[in-house]
Design a protein around this motif. Structure first.
Motif, PDB file in Angstrom:
ATOM      1  N   ALA A  33       0.877  -1.131  -0.021  1.00  0.00           N
ATOM      2  CA  ALA A  33       0.050   0.021   0.070  1.00  0.00           C
ATOM      3  C   ALA A  33       0.724   1.118  -0.100  1.00  0.00           C
ATOM      4  CB  ALA A  33      -0.719   0.023   1.033  1.00  0.00           C
ATOM      5  N   ALA A  34       0.665   2.012   1.002  1.00  0.00           N
ATOM      6  CA  ALA A  34       1.473   3.318   0.961  1.00  0.00           C
ATOM      7  C   ALA A  34       2.006   3.531   2.400  1.00  0.00           C
ATOM      8  CB  ALA A  34       0.484   4.503   0.703  1.00  0.00           C
ATOM      9  N   GLY A  35       3.157   4.157   2.355  1.00  0.00           N
ATOM     10  CA  GLY A  35       3.852   4.422   3.729  1.00  0.00           C
ATOM     11  C   GLY A  35       4.288   5.693   3.861  1.00  0.00           C
ATOM     12  N   VAL A  36       5.176   5.965   4.783  1.00  0.00           N
ATOM     13  CA  VAL A  36       5.685   7.497   4.990  1.00  0.00           C
ATOM     14  C   VAL A  36       6.411   8.178   4.077  1.00  0.00           C
ATOM     15  CG1 VAL A  36       6.760   8.779   6.936  1.00  0.00           C
ATOM     16  CG2 VAL A  36       5.590   6.966   7.493  1.00  0.00           C
ATOM     17  N   PHE A  37       6.137   9.421   3.745  1.00  0.00           N
ATOM     18  CA  PHE A  37       6.867  10.260   2.614  1.00  0.00           C
ATOM     19  C   PHE A  37       7.312  11.515   3.412  1.00  0.00           C
ATOM     20  CE2 PHE A  37       8.287  11.967  -1.206  1.00  0.00           C
ATOM     21  CZ  PHE A  37       7.684  13.259  -1.161  1.00  0.00           C
ATOM     22  N   MET A  96       7.124   6.528  -4.682  1.00  0.00           N
ATOM     23  CA  MET A  96       6.295   5.929  -4.087  1.00  0.00           C
ATOM     24  C   MET A  96       5.608   4.687  -4.701  1.00  0.00           C
ATOM     25  SD  MET A  96       4.088   9.333  -2.452  1.00  0.00           S
ATOM     26  CE  MET A  96       4.664  10.295  -1.450  1.00  0.00           C
ATOM     27  N   GLN A  97       5.641   5.205  -6.222  1.00  0.00           N
ATOM     28  CA  GLN A  97       4.990   3.998  -7.078  1.00  0.00           C
ATOM     29  C   GLN A  97       5.795   2.742  -6.722  1.00  0.00           C
ATOM     30  OE1 GLN A  97       5.721   5.771 -10.953  1.00  0.00           O
ATOM     31  NE2 GLN A  97       3.801   6.630 -11.005  1.00  0.00           N
ATOM     32  N   TYR A  98       7.008   2.822  -6.596  1.00  0.00           N
ATOM     33  CA  TYR A  98       7.831   1.506  -6.418  1.00  0.00           C
ATOM     34  C   TYR A  98       7.732   0.865  -5.022  1.00  0.00           C
ATOM     35  CZ  TYR A  98      11.340  -1.935  -6.254  1.00  0.00           C
ATOM     36  OH  TYR A  98      12.101  -3.165  -5.894  1.00  0.00           O
ATOM     37  N   LEU A  99       7.806   1.739  -3.922  1.00  0.00           N
ATOM     38  CA  LEU A  99       7.745   1.211  -2.511  1.00  0.00           C
ATOM     39  C   LEU A  99       6.393   0.798  -2.233  1.00  0.00           C
ATOM     40  CD1 LEU A  99       9.327   0.432  -0.236  1.00  0.00           C
ATOM     41  CD2 LEU A  99       9.127   2.644   0.481  1.00  0.00           C
ATOM     42  N   TYR A 100       5.495   1.620  -2.405  1.00  0.00           N
ATOM     43  CA  TYR A 100       4.200   1.434  -1.854  1.00  0.00           C
ATOM     44  C   TYR A 100       2.982   0.724  -3.088  1.00  0.00           C
ATOM     45  CZ  TYR A 100       6.221   4.588   1.306  1.00  0.00           C
ATOM     46  OH  TYR A 100       7.392   5.152   2.019  1.00  0.00           O
ATOM     47  N   SER A 102       4.104  -1.070  -5.959  1.00  0.00           N
ATOM     48  CA  SER A 102       4.292  -2.187  -6.784  1.00  0.00           C
ATOM     49  C   SER A 102       4.561  -3.592  -6.121  1.00  0.00           C
ATOM     50  CB  SER A 102       6.005  -2.149  -7.249  1.00  0.00           C
ATOM     51  OG  SER A 102       7.032  -2.175  -6.348  1.00  0.00           O
ATOM     52  N   GLY A 103       4.431  -4.725  -7.074  1.00  0.00           N
ATOM     53  CA  GLY A 103       4.594  -6.028  -6.565  1.00  0.00           C
ATOM     54  C   GLY A 103       6.057  -6.098  -5.903  1.00  0.00           C
ATOM     55  N   GLU A 104       6.944  -5.799  -6.637  1.00  0.00           N
ATOM     56  CA  GLU A 104       8.408  -5.909  -6.682  1.00  0.00           C
ATOM     57  C   GLU A 104       8.725  -5.427  -5.281  1.00  0.00           C
ATOM     58  OE1 GLU A 104       7.967  -5.457 -11.152  1.00  0.00           O
ATOM     59  OE2 GLU A 104       7.071  -4.555  -9.207  1.00  0.00           O
ATOM     60  N   ALA A 105       8.240  -4.405  -4.638  1.00  0.00           N
ATOM     61  CA  ALA A 105       8.480  -3.859  -3.323  1.00  0.00           C
ATOM     62  C   ALA A 105       7.835  -4.792  -2.391  1.00  0.00           C
ATOM     63  CB  ALA A 105       8.001  -2.537  -3.253  1.00  0.00           C
ATOM     64  N   ALA A 106       6.426  -5.102  -2.607  1.00  0.00           N
ATOM     65  CA  ALA A 106       6.056  -6.254  -1.575  1.00  0.00           C
ATOM     66  C   ALA A 106       6.877  -7.632  -1.492  1.00  0.00           C
ATOM     67  CB  ALA A 106       4.576  -6.451  -2.146  1.00  0.00           C
ATOM     68  N   ALA A 107       7.349  -7.924  -2.726  1.00  0.00           N
ATOM     69  CA  ALA A 107       8.271  -9.142  -2.821  1.00  0.00           C
ATOM     70  C   ALA A 107       9.478  -9.174  -1.867  1.00  0.00           C
ATOM     71  CB  ALA A 107       8.339  -9.577  -4.112  1.00  0.00           C
ATOM     72  N   ASP A 198      -5.218   5.101  12.976  1.00  0.00           N
ATOM     73  CA  ASP A 198      -6.218   4.259  12.194  1.00  0.00           C
ATOM     74  C   ASP A 198      -6.182   4.417  10.662  1.00  0.00           C
ATOM     75  OD1 ASP A 198      -7.137   6.969  12.090  1.00  0.00           O
ATOM     76  OD2 ASP A 198      -9.118   6.463  11.992  1.00  0.00           O
ATOM     77  N   LYS A 199      -5.069   4.986  10.227  1.00  0.00           N
ATOM     78  CA  LYS A 199      -4.639   5.088   8.609  1.00  0.00           C
ATOM     79  C   LYS A 199      -3.403   4.345   8.551  1.00  0.00           C
ATOM     80  CE  LYS A 199      -8.177   7.798   8.564  1.00  0.00           C
ATOM     81  NZ  LYS A 199      -9.671   7.287   8.179  1.00  0.00           N
ATOM     82  N   VAL A 200      -3.145   3.174   9.048  1.00  0.00           N
ATOM     83  CA  VAL A 200      -1.806   2.366   8.603  1.00  0.00           C
ATOM     84  C   VAL A 200      -2.170   1.124   8.260  1.00  0.00           C
ATOM     85  CG1 VAL A 200      -0.654   3.970  10.488  1.00  0.00           C
ATOM     86  CG2 VAL A 200      -1.927   1.744  11.196  1.00  0.00           C
ATOM     87  N   ALA A 201      -1.044   0.437   7.897  1.00  0.00           N
ATOM     88  CA  ALA A 201      -0.972  -1.054   7.645  1.00  0.00           C
ATOM     89  C   ALA A 201       0.166  -1.889   7.715  1.00  0.00           C
ATOM     90  CB  ALA A 201      -1.414  -1.379   6.338  1.00  0.00           C
ATOM     91  N   ALA A 202       0.449  -2.987   7.921  1.00  0.00           N
ATOM     92  CA  ALA A 202       1.685  -3.623   8.302  1.00  0.00           C
ATOM     93  C   ALA A 202       2.423  -3.796   7.014  1.00  0.00           C
ATOM     94  CB  ALA A 202       1.370  -4.988   9.095  1.00  0.00           C
ATOM     95  N   VAL A 203       3.711  -3.688   7.067  1.00  0.00           N
ATOM     96  CA  VAL A 203       4.561  -4.070   5.789  1.00  0.00           C
ATOM     97  C   VAL A 203       4.295  -5.761   5.536  1.00  0.00           C
ATOM     98  CG1 VAL A 203       6.905  -4.408   5.140  1.00  0.00           C
ATOM     99  CG2 VAL A 203       6.323  -2.343   6.358  1.00  0.00           C
ATOM    100  N   PRO A 204       4.300  -5.822   4.189  1.00  0.00           N
ATOM    101  CA  PRO A 204       4.181  -7.328   3.774  1.00  0.00           C
ATOM    102  C   PRO A 204       4.863  -8.329   4.604  1.00  0.00           C
ATOM    103  CG  PRO A 204       3.995  -6.108   1.987  1.00  0.00           C
ATOM    104  CD  PRO A 204       4.285  -4.989   3.035  1.00  0.00           C
TER     105      PRO A 204
END
Length: 351
Positions: A33-37, A96-100, A102-107, A198-204
């Motif tokens: 998803a998205a993270g801190v910028f 941001m496109q890459y880290l938050y 892309s499938g590559e960053a999730a992988a 309440d606007k967060v998610a875990a890193v894969p």
């Protein structure tokens, strides 16, 4: 406020299993998803389309007492600059496109956490004599060229991790920053820490790996430069993302008021009580403050991570998560990054 940013959410399924005590398997699902910028790059706003007819204006009074009509809907900044925004459907910054997104960053994140779990399960879990395990925190007096690591003895085992971009993706702050197109604002970040739980998610891969480590009796500890003043909100954010529990100054260590940003002092205090068998972060400073010595040049800093006795630690006690968006890695001129002997000239352009 500009319209709400719509960022894509990417879901993956990882079927790799992780054995727990030889019988319990844990899978690592991925969610990008998205993270801190927090970079200092400015993004130009798209020019507005010219209006066919004048818009209704608002009356303001100038410094000399004259009335004038303006279409501003908000006051400019004190320096006179106008607020800039980027349309929510515009392309997000490439990093941001890459880290938050892309499938590559999730992988990559899944890969890091899978490697971390395998290290804990095999290299640490199968050791019969735990008292002979060495801490992965550099002992006092260490240098990057000559690192030292102490035996743990009877101290309980622990895993120490950074928070932002290591275990937690701060979606709300990142979305707001992307739309604004502005650089890092410390005051805005402080407000995010206090209100964005309440606007967060875990890193894969993070939640599953931390849960597996806890089941194996390894204490999970967070060491972050977030403010201790917002400890309750940070605890809530970790809980919401499925990464908790976390208790201040026990399993959650945060920066106190007036405390410098380095983490070595906190690491040393944690190491007095625990045998730190693994660490994870997204910046070299998450492993040692020595990497952030201002006297250390661009090339020397890079070489310190790859050409010294530190190198064998990567993937074997130290685990790095991807982050091309902000932090100490993002600096250096062309001359500092690319040695002269590596320069190439297109033969077609030679005269």
């Amino acid at each position: 406020m500009p319209p709400r940013l719509r960022l894509g959410l990417l879901a993956l399924a990882a079927t790799s299993s992780m054995a727990l005590s030889g019988c319990i398997a844990a899978a690592l699902p991925a969610a990008a998803a998205a993270g801190v910028f927090k970079s200092s790059q400015d993004r130009k706003a798209r020019r507005a389309e010219p209006q066919a007819t004048p818009r209704a204006g608002k009356v303001s009074v100038t410094a000399d007492g004259k009335a004038q009509v303006t279409t501003l809907s908000a006051l400019p900044a004190p320096d006179g600059s106008a607020a800039r925004t980027i349309a929510p459907d515009a392309a997000a910054p490439p990093e941001m496109q890459y880290l938050y997104g892309s499938g590559e960053a999730a992988a990559l994140s899944l890969q890091a956490y899978q490697a971390l779990w395998n290290f804990l399960r095999i290299e640490i879990g199968l050791r019969r004599d735990k008292s002979e395990i060495r801490s992965v925190v550099m002992a006092p007096g260490s240098t990057i060229v000559s690192p030292k690591f102490e035996l743990c003895g009877k101290r309980p085992l622990a895993l120490v991790l950074d928070v932002d971009e290591t275990v937690l993706l701060n979606l709300g702050y990142e979305a707001d920053a992307a739309v604004r197109g502005s650089g890092f604002d410390a005051a805005r970040w402080a407000r995010w820490e206090a209100t964005g739980a309440d606007k967060v998610a875990a890193v894969p891969g993070a939640a599953e790996t931390l849960a597996a480590a806890r089941r194996e009796g390894i204490t999970v500890i967070f060491n972050s430069n977030r403010s201790a003043a917002t400890a309750a909100q940070t605890q809530a954010a970790l809980e919401r993302a499925g990464l908790g529990p976390a208790k201040l100054f026990d399993t959650l260590w945060l920066r106190g008021e007036g405390e410098p940003g380095g983490k070595d002092a906190r690491r040393a205090r944690i190491a007095q009580r625990y045998c730190i068998v693994a660490m994870a972060g997204d910046q070299l400073g998450d492993f040692s403050d020595l990497f952030n010595d201002p006297e250390l040049g661009i090339r020397a800093r890079r070489n310190s991570a790859s050409e010294t006795m530190i190198a064998p630690l990567w993937g074997a006690g130290w685990f790095l998560l991807p982050n091309p968006v902000y932090g100490t890695a993002l600096k250096g001129s062309v001359d500092e990054i690319f040695p002269p002997e590596t320069r190439w000239a297109d033969p077609m352009e030679k005269r």
